[in-house]
Design a protein around this motif. Structure first.
Motif, PDB file in Angstrom:
ATOM      1  N   ILE A   1       0.862  -1.177   0.000  1.00 29.05           N
ATOM      2  CA  ILE A   1       0.000   0.000   0.000  1.00 29.05           C
ATOM      3  C   ILE A   1       0.901   1.231   0.000  1.00 29.05           C
ATOM      4  O   ILE A   1       1.826   1.316   0.817  1.00 29.05           O
ATOM      5  CB  ILE A   1      -0.920   0.006   1.255  1.00 29.05           C
ATOM      6  N   VAL A   2       0.646   2.147  -0.903  1.00 29.43           N
ATOM      7  CA  VAL A   2       1.391   3.413  -0.907  1.00 29.43           C
ATOM      8  C   VAL A   2       0.488   4.450  -0.242  1.00 29.43           C
ATOM      9  O   VAL A   2      -0.528   4.849  -0.806  1.00 29.43           O
ATOM     10  CB  VAL A   2       1.778   3.852  -2.334  1.00 29.43           C
ATOM     11  N   GLY A   3       0.840   4.854   0.974  1.00 33.73           N
ATOM     12  CA  GLY A   3       0.017   5.787   1.751  1.00 33.73           C
ATOM     13  C   GLY A   3      -0.377   5.157   3.074  1.00 33.73           C
ATOM     14  O   GLY A   3      -0.641   3.946   3.143  1.00 33.73           O
TER      15      GLY A   3
ATOM     16  N   VAL B   1      -1.554   7.071 -10.020  1.00 32.54           N
ATOM     17  CA  VAL B   1      -0.729   6.227 -10.893  1.00 32.54           C
ATOM     18  C   VAL B   1      -0.703   6.855 -12.281  1.00 32.54           C
ATOM     19  O   VAL B   1      -1.725   7.359 -12.755  1.00 32.54           O
ATOM     20  CB  VAL B   1      -1.352   4.811 -10.999  1.00 32.54           C
ATOM     21  N   LYS B   2       0.464   6.811 -12.924  1.00 29.98           N
ATOM     22  CA  LYS B   2       0.543   7.250 -14.330  1.00 29.98           C
ATOM     23  C   LYS B   2       0.000   6.098 -15.171  1.00 29.98           C
ATOM     24  O   LYS B   2       0.728   5.165 -15.529  1.00 29.98           O
ATOM     25  CB  LYS B   2       1.984   7.602 -14.687  1.00 29.98           C
ATOM     26  N   PHE B   3      -1.290   6.172 -15.451  1.00 28.72           N
ATOM     27  CA  PHE B   3      -2.030   5.048 -16.047  1.00 28.72           C
ATOM     28  C   PHE B   3      -1.387   4.561 -17.349  1.00 28.72           C
ATOM     29  O   PHE B   3      -1.206   3.358 -17.541  1.00 28.72           O
ATOM     30  CB  PHE B   3      -3.477   5.485 -16.300  1.00 28.72           C
TER      31      PHE B   3
ATOM     32  N   THR C   1      10.133  -1.722  -3.866  1.00 27.16           N
ATOM     33  CA  THR C   1       9.193  -2.347  -2.927  1.00 27.16           C
ATOM     34  C   THR C   1       7.837  -2.563  -3.605  1.00 27.16           C
ATOM     35  O   THR C   1       7.229  -3.626  -3.476  1.00 27.16           O
ATOM     36  CB  THR C   1       9.006  -1.446  -1.677  1.00 27.16           C
ATOM     37  N   VAL C   2       7.384  -1.547  -4.328  1.00 20.27           N
ATOM     38  CA  VAL C   2       6.081  -1.662  -4.996  1.00 20.27           C
ATOM     39  C   VAL C   2       6.160  -2.715  -6.104  1.00 20.27           C
ATOM     40  O   VAL C   2       5.259  -3.552  -6.248  1.00 20.27           O
ATOM     41  CB  VAL C   2       5.629  -0.284  -5.549  1.00 20.27           C
ATOM     42  N   ALA C   3       7.243  -2.710  -6.840  1.00 16.58           N
ATOM     43  CA  ALA C   3       7.375  -3.662  -7.963  1.00 16.58           C
ATOM     44  C   ALA C   3       7.382  -5.114  -7.483  1.00 16.58           C
ATOM     45  O   ALA C   3       7.004  -6.019  -8.226  1.00 16.58           O
ATOM     46  CB  ALA C   3       8.642  -3.359  -8.756  1.00 16.58           C
TER      47      ALA C   3
ATOM     48  N   GLY D   1      -2.120  10.552  -2.827  1.00 12.64           N
ATOM     49  CA  GLY D   1      -2.609  11.930  -2.913  1.00 12.64           C
ATOM     50  C   GLY D   1      -1.713  12.827  -3.747  1.00 12.64           C
ATOM     51  O   GLY D   1      -1.747  14.042  -3.595  1.00 12.64           O
ATOM     52  N   LYS D   2      -0.907  12.219  -4.635  1.00 13.76           N
ATOM     53  CA  LYS D   2      -0.027  12.997  -5.524  1.00 13.76           C
ATOM     54  C   LYS D   2      -0.277  12.544  -6.953  1.00 13.76           C
ATOM     55  O   LYS D   2      -0.092  11.356  -7.276  1.00 13.76           O
ATOM     56  CB  LYS D   2       1.446  12.764  -5.171  1.00 13.76           C
ATOM     57  N   MET D   3      -0.662  13.497  -7.760  1.00 14.82           N
ATOM     58  CA  MET D   3      -1.052  13.206  -9.137  1.00 14.82           C
ATOM     59  C   MET D   3       0.022  12.442  -9.921  1.00 14.82           C
ATOM     60  O   MET D   3       1.171  12.872  -9.986  1.00 14.82           O
ATOM     61  CB  MET D   3      -1.330  14.543  -9.823  1.00 14.82           C
ATOM     62  N   GLU D   4      -0.351  11.307 -10.485  1.00 11.45           N
ATOM     63  CA  GLU D   4       0.481  10.512 -11.405  1.00 11.45           C
ATOM     64  C   GLU D   4       1.919  10.355 -10.917  1.00 11.45           C
ATOM     65  O   GLU D   4       2.868  10.430 -11.694  1.00 11.45           O
ATOM     66  CB  GLU D   4       0.444  11.150 -12.799  1.00 11.45           C
ATOM     67  N   THR D   5       2.045  10.097  -9.613  1.00 13.97           N
ATOM     68  CA  THR D   5       3.377  10.044  -9.015  1.00 13.97           C
ATOM     69  C   THR D   5       4.007   8.644  -9.111  1.00 13.97           C
ATOM     70  O   THR D   5       5.203   8.473  -8.970  1.00 13.97           O
ATOM     71  CB  THR D   5       3.292  10.548  -7.554  1.00 13.97           C
ATOM     72  N   VAL D   6       3.158   7.644  -9.349  1.00 14.12           N
ATOM     73  CA  VAL D   6       3.647   6.265  -9.398  1.00 14.12           C
ATOM     74  C   VAL D   6       3.751   5.856 -10.869  1.00 14.12           C
ATOM     75  O   VAL D   6       2.754   5.750 -11.580  1.00 14.12           O
ATOM     76  CB  VAL D   6       2.703   5.341  -8.583  1.00 14.12           C
ATOM     77  N   THR D   7       5.003   5.635 -11.306  1.00 12.36           N
ATOM     78  CA  THR D   7       5.295   5.534 -12.744  1.00 12.36           C
ATOM     79  C   THR D   7       5.773   4.125 -13.131  1.00 12.36           C
ATOM     80  O   THR D   7       5.809   3.223 -12.287  1.00 12.36           O
ATOM     81  CB  THR D   7       6.365   6.578 -13.104  1.00 12.36           C
ATOM     82  N   ALA D   8       6.176   3.947 -14.383  1.00 16.05           N
ATOM     83  CA  ALA D   8       6.489   2.628 -14.941  1.00 16.05           C
ATOM     84  C   ALA D   8       7.439   1.796 -14.064  1.00 16.05           C
ATOM     85  O   ALA D   8       7.237   0.585 -13.901  1.00 16.05           O
ATOM     86  CB  ALA D   8       7.091   2.791 -16.330  1.00 16.05           C
ATOM     87  N   ASP D   9       8.455   2.432 -13.491  1.00 18.39           N
ATOM     88  CA  ASP D   9       9.462   1.666 -12.741  1.00 18.39           C
ATOM     89  C   ASP D   9       8.924   1.050 -11.444  1.00 18.39           C
ATOM     90  O   ASP D   9       9.620   0.264 -10.791  1.00 18.39           O
ATOM     91  CB  ASP D   9      10.694   2.538 -12.448  1.00 18.39           C
TER      92      ASP D   9
END
Ligand code: NAP
Length: 286
Positions: free
Chosen positions: A163-165, A244-246, A198-200, A210-218
């Motif tokens: 979970i991010v957050g 998430v950067k969809f 960690t997320v990957a 709560g941050k726009m498109e902050t979670v990206t391809a990597d």
């Protein structure tokens, strides 16, 4: 291409259950009723109130509006909460927060009876989530994430879920709810090192930063299930976007929720389902 975990089919399923439950309650003379307590005229609150009222109308849940002017005093708001707690005809209460600065919003929050706390804001409700005891109600957005996973048949048991957050509204309760489903949890925040790695490494990812498109391809890996809780207005794109950067995540992962049309749309139905659940409990039917 990732499977799109749309909110609409989940809403449809929740609404069908609500409608069936409301019919049973009405046969027993109980009309499930939501009270909405609003102070002031914040456009966000009014817009949510309209959406919730429309959804309640659709499924046969009554709405009672308790509206105060911006300059209302503390005693008046506290007395209203007390009245709603005591009113047997009101089963759930939604209190818009934050309240104006001159009011003690914390006192208002803690005054609400957890039995009517359909939004999961009281300590009693949070304790219920942490102890998995059924006391109060889970925060609706956290539960909406779980409803989506359940609806699409995504097994959580034994899975690595990150979970991010770590907010009380989303991150912490959803971590507890996933743990109750026997997932193995990692909760990340702004001080987490190697966040992308960690997320990957997770099989299920809930993003509520709560941050726009902050979670990206990597951050992503093949086959992952991604639930994007974020709701942000992008001036550049002229539309709502997630945390998430969809466009970067979608070609990599196994399944992902869209924004808009994902978690947000399910959240309102969850809160109405809580009103019906509260009515069932009060009538001894749950
Ligand atoms: P919040 O209270 O601002 O909490 C954000 C959390 O994310 C904090 O724990 C913060 O860490 C962490 N965080 C922020 N930036 C990060 C980063 N770059 N890397 C790692 N962690 C980071 O937000 P919230 O109320 O939980 O809401 C989260 C999102 O969900 C928002 O976009 C909000 O609009 C959306 N939301 C949607 C719904 C819905 O119905 N779909 C409902 C509520 C909220 P720290 O604790 O270290 O500061």
């Amino acid at each position: 291409m990732a499977e799109l975990l749309k909110g609409a089919p989940v809403v449809e399923a929740i609404n069908a259950k609500i409608i069936a439950d409301v019919a049973v309650l009405k046969e027993k003379g109980v009309s499930p009723t939501l009270a909405i307590l609003r102070v002031g005229e914040r456009p966000d609150d009014i817009s949510y109130e309209k959406t919730a009222t429309k959804r309640c109308d659709t499924v046969g849940v009554n709405v009672k509006n308790v509206i105060f002017p911006e300059d209302v005093d503390q005693a008046t708001v506290m007395a209203a909460v007390d009245d709603l707690n005591k009113d047997a005809g009101v089963h759930g209460v939604l209190i818009f927060r934050p309240m104006p600065k001159h009011l003690d919003g914390e006192a208002v929050r803690t005054a609400l009876d957890p039995k009517k706390d359909i939004d999961g804001i009281t300590d009693g409700s949070l304790a219920g989530v942490f102890a998995n005891s059924g006391q109060g109600f889970a925060p609706c957005t956290a539960q909406a994430c779980i409803e989506i996973l359940d609806h699409y048949g995504i097994e959580c048991e034994g899975k690595r879920a990150t979970i991010v957050g770590r907010s009380l509204v989303v991150g912490k309760p959803v971590a507890m709810m996933l743990m109750a489903k026997n997932a193995t949890i990692t909760t990340c925040h702004t001080r987490t090192k190697d966040l992308a790695k960690t997320v990957a490494a997770a099989e299920i990812v809930i993003v509520a930063a709560g941050k726009m498109e902050t979670v990206t391809a990597d951050y992503f890996s093949p086959g992952q299930i991604v639930i994007d809780v974020g709701i942000n207005w992008s001036d550049e794109k002229g539309k709502l976007v997630g945390d998430v950067k969809f466009d970067e995540a979608e070609p990599i992962v196994g399944a992902i929720t869209p924004v808009p049309g994902g978690v947000g749309t399910v959240t309102t139905s969850v809160s109405i389902s809580h009103v019906v659940e509260a009515a069932k409990k009060s009538a001894g039917l749950a």
